[in-house]
Design an enzyme around this catalytic site. Structure first.
Site, PDB file in Angstrom:
ATOM      1  N   ASN A  86      50.646   5.296 -55.619  1.00 58.24           N
ATOM      2  CA  ASN A  86      50.299   5.080 -57.018  1.00 58.24           C
ATOM      3  C   ASN A  86      51.547   4.675 -57.771  1.00 58.24           C
ATOM      4  O   ASN A  86      52.643   5.163 -57.489  1.00 58.24           O
ATOM      5  CB  ASN A  86      49.754   6.370 -57.638  1.00 58.24           C
ATOM      6  CG  ASN A  86      48.334   6.675 -57.228  1.00 58.24           C
ATOM      7  OD1 ASN A  86      47.608   5.812 -56.747  1.00 58.24           O
ATOM      8  ND2 ASN A  86      47.921   7.917 -57.411  1.00 58.24           N
TER       9      ASN A  86
ATOM     10  N   ARG B  78      43.934   5.635 -52.400  1.00 54.56           N
ATOM     11  CA  ARG B  78      45.017   5.708 -51.411  1.00 54.56           C
ATOM     12  C   ARG B  78      44.511   6.207 -50.062  1.00 54.56           C
ATOM     13  O   ARG B  78      44.844   5.641 -49.024  1.00 54.56           O
ATOM     14  CB  ARG B  78      46.157   6.585 -51.911  1.00 54.56           C
ATOM     15  CG  ARG B  78      46.923   5.963 -53.073  1.00 54.56           C
ATOM     16  CD  ARG B  78      47.993   6.874 -53.589  1.00 54.56           C
ATOM     17  NE  ARG B  78      47.384   8.112 -54.065  1.00 54.56           N
ATOM     18  CZ  ARG B  78      48.032   9.266 -54.199  1.00 54.56           C
ATOM     19  NH1 ARG B  78      49.291   9.370 -53.902  1.00 54.56           N
ATOM     20  NH2 ARG B  78      47.404  10.326 -54.659  1.00 54.56           N
TER      21      ARG B  78
END
Length: 89
Positions: free
Chosen positions: A36, A18
């Site tokens: 996520n 990320r």
């Protein structure tokens, strides 16, 4: 404005995916988010100019050093909201 919606599977959580996605998106002038998912995938919504989206989409197939990307399912979509920057959700 073009947007890329992508779902990335493989070893993509817990490997700085990320944060690295955020950095690549910002470097390419994109707005949107990355998060996520409970099933182990990473979801990306990125909006901006086509060259930047292409760069991000290409990078998603590789990911950061510790990641192992198995598959990227990406599609161009209409923007459903306006993003002021790129964030991790």
């Amino acid at each position: 404005m073009q947007c890329l919606h992508a779902l990335v599977s493989g070893r993509v959580q817990g490997v700085w995916f990320r944060q690295s996605t955020l950095e690549v998106a910002q470097a390419n002038g994109l707005t949107g988010w990355v998060r996520n998912l409970d099933d182990g995938r990473v979801e990306v919504m990125a909006c901006g100019k086509e060259p930047g989206l292409m760069q991000l989409e290409s990078w998603l197939t590789i990911g950061p050093e510790l990641a192992t990307v198995a598959e990227v399912k990406g599609a161009r979509v209409e923007a459903t909201e306006e993003y002021s920057g790129f964030v991790i959700r």
